[in-house]
Write a protein that holds these residues in place. Sequence first.
Motif, short mmCIF file in Angstrom:
data_model
loop_
_atom_site.label_atom_id
_atom_site.label_comp_id
_atom_site.label_asym_id
_atom_site.label_seq_id
_atom_site.Cartn_x
_atom_site.Cartn_y
_atom_site.Cartn_z
N ASP A 48 0.83 -1.20 0.00
CA ASP A 48 0.00 0.00 0.00
C ASP A 48 0.87 1.26 0.00
O ASP A 48 0.62 2.19 -0.76
CB ASP A 48 -0.92 0.01 1.22
CG ASP A 48 -1.70 1.31 1.34
OD1 ASP A 48 -2.56 1.58 0.49
OD2 ASP A 48 -1.42 2.07 2.30
N ARG A 49 1.90 1.28 0.84
CA ARG A 49 2.75 2.46 0.97
C ARG A 49 3.54 2.74 -0.31
O ARG A 49 3.89 3.88 -0.60
CB ARG A 49 3.72 2.29 2.14
CG ARG A 49 3.04 2.10 3.48
CD ARG A 49 2.72 3.40 4.14
NE ARG A 49 3.91 4.02 4.70
CZ ARG A 49 4.00 5.30 5.01
NH1 ARG A 49 2.97 6.09 4.81
NH2 ARG A 49 5.10 5.79 5.54
N LEU A 50 3.85 1.68 -1.09
CA LEU A 50 4.63 1.86 -2.31
C LEU A 50 3.77 1.88 -3.56
O LEU A 50 4.30 1.93 -4.68
CB LEU A 50 5.68 0.75 -2.43
CG LEU A 50 6.75 0.73 -1.33
CD1 LEU A 50 7.69 -0.45 -1.51
CD2 LEU A 50 7.53 2.04 -1.30
N SER A 51 2.44 1.85 -3.42
CA SER A 51 1.57 1.99 -4.58
C SER A 51 1.73 3.40 -5.15
O SER A 51 2.05 4.34 -4.43
CB SER A 51 0.12 1.71 -4.21
OG SER A 51 -0.35 2.64 -3.24
N ILE A 52 1.51 3.53 -6.44
CA ILE A 52 1.80 4.78 -7.14
C ILE A 52 0.54 5.59 -7.41
O ILE A 52 -0.49 5.05 -7.82
CB ILE A 52 2.52 4.50 -8.48
CG1 ILE A 52 3.82 3.73 -8.23
CG2 ILE A 52 2.83 5.80 -9.22
CD1 ILE A 52 4.83 4.49 -7.37
N CYS A 53 0.63 6.88 -7.14
CA CYS A 53 -0.46 7.82 -7.42
C CYS A 53 -0.41 8.26 -8.89
O CYS A 53 0.61 8.09 -9.57
CB CYS A 53 -0.32 9.03 -6.49
SG CYS A 53 -1.51 10.37 -6.78
N ARG A 54 -1.46 8.85 -9.36
CA ARG A 54 -1.47 9.39 -10.72
C ARG A 54 -0.43 10.48 -10.92
O ARG A 54 -0.03 10.78 -12.05
CB ARG A 54 -2.85 9.93 -11.07
CG ARG A 54 -3.29 11.10 -10.20
CD ARG A 54 -4.67 11.63 -10.60
NE ARG A 54 -5.12 12.69 -9.70
CZ ARG A 54 -6.28 13.32 -9.82
NH1 ARG A 54 -7.11 13.00 -10.80
NH2 ARG A 54 -6.61 14.27 -8.97
#
Length: 389
Positions: free
Chosen positions: A103-109
């Motif tokens: 979750d912490r390393l998921s990428i935002c737009r």
Amino acid sequence: SLFGEALPLTNASWERLDEDGNNCINFSEFAEWAGPRLGLPLGVKHLLRAERAENTETCAILGCPCEGFVSRQVLVARKSRLRDAQQRLWKTMKFATTERGQDRLSICRCGHKHSAHTKFSQVISKNEVPFPTYWNIHKHVKQNSLGEGQEFSNLEEVGKHDLQRFQELFDETYRNIWTRDRRKHNPEKSQVPRGYKVTSALRCENSRFWREYAVRKAEILQDRAVSDPKNFVSYTSVKSANAWVASGGDSERLSADCNEWYLFHGTSRQNATNICHNDFKLSLAGGVTGTLYGRGAYLAESITKADEYSKPDANGEYAVILCRVLGGRVMYTDEDVPDAEQLVRLCIEGPYDCILGDREKLRNTFREFVFYDTENLYAEYIIYYERLF
């Protein structure tokens, strides 16, 4: 070149720019890449604006206009291109394989990791994060000159005891070492001073920036709790942090569990005041110090190194900020010509929190610490001083 500095664009940089793998660069791809790297006014803030709802998570990466985390699907083409050695390295970290890590390393737009975003509800929570006990704000609250929960941003004069501590900090971290940056930024008098004399200092008491910093500290400590101990290196040899403790500073103020240190940032009197009230800005970061490790906020453990970038005021006094910083998971490099694009990616997309560039090992000069996330920095003191020749 950018702002007079060479700006090498490697093949990896171009591949990173071509987000969808179609061998063409569109404006959104360029804007996402350029924001935290070049500090250019791209005019895209309105595209990344979000309503300030309670769960809104704003991005703290220097120069990013994103006002709300929105997860995106990583393209297949991008997945295949980013499977280099460093990508495989952080995939092997226990933290990256946990539910929290994913979750912490998921990428935002906006192109930056989730952990670089702070929930707006956390930022505006005025009563959950205590302020340091040595701040003067507690006196103002007792005197009813400040309402409970009211925001504040004050610069408070410190006493003789603190000034003596800062003088000892300067003396202990002083190094009679010359670099080309001193000649570049001090062309009229480029020799290394024989010492420095502290004349006065101010402590920055900023309610919002302190809360952001405290929340980020708690998050890093939680991240470490689910990490493999082998993947988290504690750096206990930071000269300025050790000198702080040696000078009688509160040893419990800095947490070794998240690589919390005091570091110097040389600047002008006006810029120091602006940073304390308005935070670090990418338009200034790297513009003076260079871009060897990308365009971030550059800090030093030696007053001599920070002094290279300090500018005199009308009275001939210089200014340096003593910042409290969260090194977190540190990306160490002793490369002579580092891949700046790779280093930036490891911090704004990957699991690292800062860069430690070891020029001391390479050139017998100074180590540099580079940050891209403003919430890992708290500008706590402005120290004014004179150069002694």
